[in-house]
Design an enzyme around this catalytic site. Structure first.
Site, PDB file in Angstrom:
ATOM      1  N   HIS A   1     -12.290  -0.947  57.309  1.00 14.88           N
ATOM      2  CA  HIS A   1     -11.816  -1.626  58.515  1.00 14.88           C
ATOM      3  C   HIS A   1     -11.537  -0.601  59.604  1.00 14.88           C
ATOM      4  CE1 HIS A   1     -10.358  -5.132  55.936  1.00 14.88           C
ATOM      5  NE2 HIS A   1     -10.319  -4.143  55.060  1.00 14.88           N
ATOM      6  N   TYR A   2     -11.439  -1.070  60.847  1.00 14.88           N
ATOM      7  CA  TYR A   2     -10.707  -0.299  61.833  1.00 14.88           C
ATOM      8  C   TYR A   2      -9.420  -1.051  62.163  1.00 14.88           C
ATOM      9  CZ  TYR A   2     -12.875  -3.073  65.739  1.00 14.88           C
ATOM     10  OH  TYR A   2     -13.310  -4.050  66.598  1.00 14.88           O
ATOM     11  N   THR A   3      -8.429  -0.306  62.654  1.00 13.45           N
ATOM     12  CA  THR A   3      -7.131  -0.928  62.896  1.00 13.45           C
ATOM     13  C   THR A   3      -7.132  -1.837  64.116  1.00 13.45           C
ATOM     14  OG1 THR A   3      -6.446   1.050  64.117  1.00 13.45           O
ATOM     15  CG2 THR A   3      -5.842   0.916  61.775  1.00 13.45           C
TER      16      THR A   3
ATOM     17  N   GLU B   1      -8.149   1.250  56.002  1.00 12.01           N
ATOM     18  CA  GLU B   1      -8.073   1.080  57.451  1.00 12.01           C
ATOM     19  C   GLU B   1      -8.278   2.431  58.137  1.00 12.01           C
ATOM     20  OE1 GLU B   1      -7.546  -1.519  59.470  1.00 12.01           O
ATOM     21  OE2 GLU B   1      -6.827  -3.134  58.157  1.00 12.01           O
TER      22      GLU B   1
ATOM     23  N   HIS C   1     -15.569  -4.846  57.032  1.00 15.47           N
ATOM     24  CA  HIS C   1     -14.877  -6.126  57.153  1.00 15.47           C
ATOM     25  C   HIS C   1     -15.787  -7.185  57.759  1.00 15.47           C
ATOM     26  CE1 HIS C   1     -10.752  -8.140  58.255  1.00 15.47           C
ATOM     27  NE2 HIS C   1     -11.387  -8.771  57.286  1.00 15.47           N
TER      28      HIS C   1
ATOM     29  N   ASP D   1     -15.311  -5.195  62.720  1.00 11.67           N
ATOM     30  CA  ASP D   1     -15.029  -3.833  62.253  1.00 11.67           C
ATOM     31  C   ASP D   1     -15.681  -3.504  60.908  1.00 11.67           C
ATOM     32  OD1 ASP D   1     -13.029  -5.829  61.396  1.00 11.67           O
ATOM     33  OD2 ASP D   1     -11.970  -4.173  60.429  1.00 11.67           O
TER      34      ASP D   1
END
Length: 215
Positions: free
Chosen positions: A5-7, A70, A112, A122
């Site tokens: 994921h990215y935040t 993340e 994700h 993401d």
């Protein structure tokens, strides 16, 4: 599964606060800052609430079968940018250690957006999936030697299902299929992420499905 994921938040501190806030009802096993700092937030044997409503290869309870990482990045909403070298190097080290502990096949190292294409973008088109594959993490086939492409919606939908995406079999380029193709492009054809079934996208979908079917 290993889900990346990215935040999508303005800073690592904001992301860390949210991931550690019980009221937020969201969590991940690990958080990696842009400078390579790694936080372990949830034990790998425990469920973390990172995937949400998602599906892969017919399984919908992704949180129960995955480890979530993340990556600090503001995301498409706040100024999406490439993932720095220190962050990617830390991810490689962490992911290799996770794969040494868990029998996660390459096809189950995902973004994700792969497992939730209707909701998520993401880690996005700037994430370096080929680099991870070269490090033995995830899957990136040789797209230059795939089968002849078929720019046919029904065939593409079937191939996307073979890969693992939750894709309808309508035979039409409907909104859901468009979202799934966009998710595929973000992972496997990042130069163009518009959901269009152009020649190269169709060829790459077919090549990946064929590689997995023969594996």
């Amino acid at each position: 599964m290993l889900i990346l994921h990215y935040t999508g938040m303005m800073s690592a501190a904001a992301a860390l606060d949210r991931l550690c806030d019980p009221a937020a009802k969201v969590s991940a096993h690990y958080l990696i800052d842009e400078d390579g700092t790694v936080w372990r937030l949830v034990e790998e044997a425990q469920r973390a609430w990172h995937a949400g409503v998602s599906s892969w290869r017919g399984r919908s309870d992704i949180n129960a079968a995955s480890i979530g990482i993340e990556l600090v990045n503001p995301g498409h909403e706040f100024g999406y940018r490439p993932f720095p070298e220190a962050q990617m190097a830390a991810l490689e080290t962490l992911a290799r250690a996770i794969l040494a502990r868990h029998p996660i096949p390459p096809r189950h190292v995902l973004g994700h957006s792969d497992v939730a294409p209707l909701r998520k973008e993401d880690p996005g088109e700037l994430f370096d999936w080929p680099r991870l594959a070269r490090a033995g993490i995830g899957l990136w086939p040789d797209f230059s030697h795939g089968p002849p492409h078929r720019r046919d919606v029904a065939a593409a939908q079937a191939a996307l299902c073979t890969i693992g995406y939750a894709c309808p079999r309508s035979g039409r380029l409907d909104d859901e299929t468009h979202a799934v193709i966009t998710a595929f492009q973000r992972h496997y054809r990042p130069a163009r992420c518009d959901g269009a079934l152009d020649d190269e996208t169709a060829a790459r979908i077919g090549a990946l499905a064929a590689a997995l079917a023969s594996a």
